[in-house]
Design a protein around this motif. Sequence first.
Motif: not given
Lengths: 125, 290
Positions: A108-117, A99-103
Motif C-alpha cells: 500500500x503506497x503513501x497516497x493510499x495510506x494518507x487516504x485511509x488516514x 501502520x506504515x510498516x504493515x502497509x
Amino acid sequence: MKILIANSSPDPIYEQIARQVKSQIISGDLPEGTSLPSIRRLAQELQISVITTKRAYEELEKEGFIDSVGGKGTFVAAQNADFLREKRMKVVEERLAQAVDEARTLGIGCDQLSEMLRLLCGEES
Amino acid sequence: MTDYALEVTGLCKSYRGFALRDVSFRLPRGYIMGLIGPNGAGKTTVIKLIMNLVRRHSGEVKVFGLDNRAAGREIRSRIGFVYDFPCFHEDASLDDHRRVIAPFYPRWSEEAFERLLREFELPRDKKFKALSHGMQTKFALVLALSHDADLLVLDEPTAGLDPVFRRELLQRLSALLQDEGKSVLFSTHITTDLERVADFVTFIRNGEIAFSLPKDHLLETWGIVRGDERAVAALDGETRKGLRRSPYGVEVLTSNVDEARRRSGPGVVVDRPSLEDIMVLMTGEGNRAR
C-alpha cells in the motif's frame, strides 16, 4: 479511576490497565497524589489475577507515572505537562510507524495510506 | 527468596493402569494456581498426595515449607479443602458435621461458619443427603472457609455449580487473597474459571506435568497458527506444543508465537489461545507419540 477490560482485545490485560491509567493521568483525571487501590484490591475488583495488576503497576512505576510508597500505598506521581504531551506524541508516532510498516508489506503506497488516514480521521476526501 | 505455600518435587505414584511420573511444581504464597487436565490425567491423585491421603512411591511435598508427612497434622489444620470425592456422612445434619469437624481446627470461627451458611442459604439442621449436589459443594466450601485456612485446596469445586455461583466462588477466592499470606490450589476442567483469576496454571496430562507457568506468560507468548500443511511445516521442534489436522488445514499450538509468525509461510492466521484451546490441542490426536 476508570478501567474497562476487553477480553477480546489482542492486547494483554496488564497493558490495557497501564494504558488506561496512563491516559487518565495525562488527561488530569487522576491528579498528582491520587491514591490508587492496592494491587490485590484492584485484582479483586476487576476479577483478574494478582500477577496481572502487579505487572500493570510495575509498568506504570517504571515509566514514572506512579510511585509506591512502602507501607502506605501507591500514588500518582508528579508529572511535567510538556513531558507528558511529548510522551503521548511519541506513542502516536510509534503506532503510525507500525501502520506504515504493515502497509508496506501489503504494497500500500503513501497516497493510499494518507487516504485511509483521512477517512479514519472522519474527513471526507 | 520466594516463599512457597506449596512445593511438590518429583512425585511418583502408580496404580494399576495409571502412573503419576515425576510431578513437580511450586505455588508461591499469595497466589492462585489452577491445576488443569483432562479427566483421568491425575489431578485428584496429585491432590490426594498433597493432603497425604494416599501413599507415594517417591517424591516430596512441602506445604508452608514443612514436609507433609512429618508435619501432617499442623499442615492439615491450616488447609481448607473441597474434595471431588465424598467425605461426608449422608445421615448427619450440617450442624452435626460442624460439631465433629470444628475441633480439628485451632482457628475455627463460629462466626464465619454462621455467616457463610446464611450467605449460601444452607439450612444447618438439614441432613447432608437432603442437599442437592450444588448445595453439597457449597457446604464443603463453607467448611473450607470457616477456619482461616492459609491454603485452600479445591478439587473440581465448580463441577455441578451454575455459572452464577461459580462466579461468586471466584470472587470469594480473590477476596481471600486480599491477605497476602493466603494461597489457593484449584483443580478444574472448566478452564474458563481460571482464565481471569488464576496467577499460575499447571497442566497435567497422562500423569505428567506438561507445564507449570504464570498464566499471563502463557496467554501472551503461546499462540495458535492455522494454515495449510506447507505453511506450518517449519513449525516443529521444541516450541510446537500441539497439532490438529482437519480437511481444511492444520492448526499448530506454539509456545513462541513471535517465532512462529516469522517461520510460517504465507496465508496463515495467528490466534491467541484460550486455556481450553491449549488443553485440547495438547491432549488431542497427533500428540500422543510425544
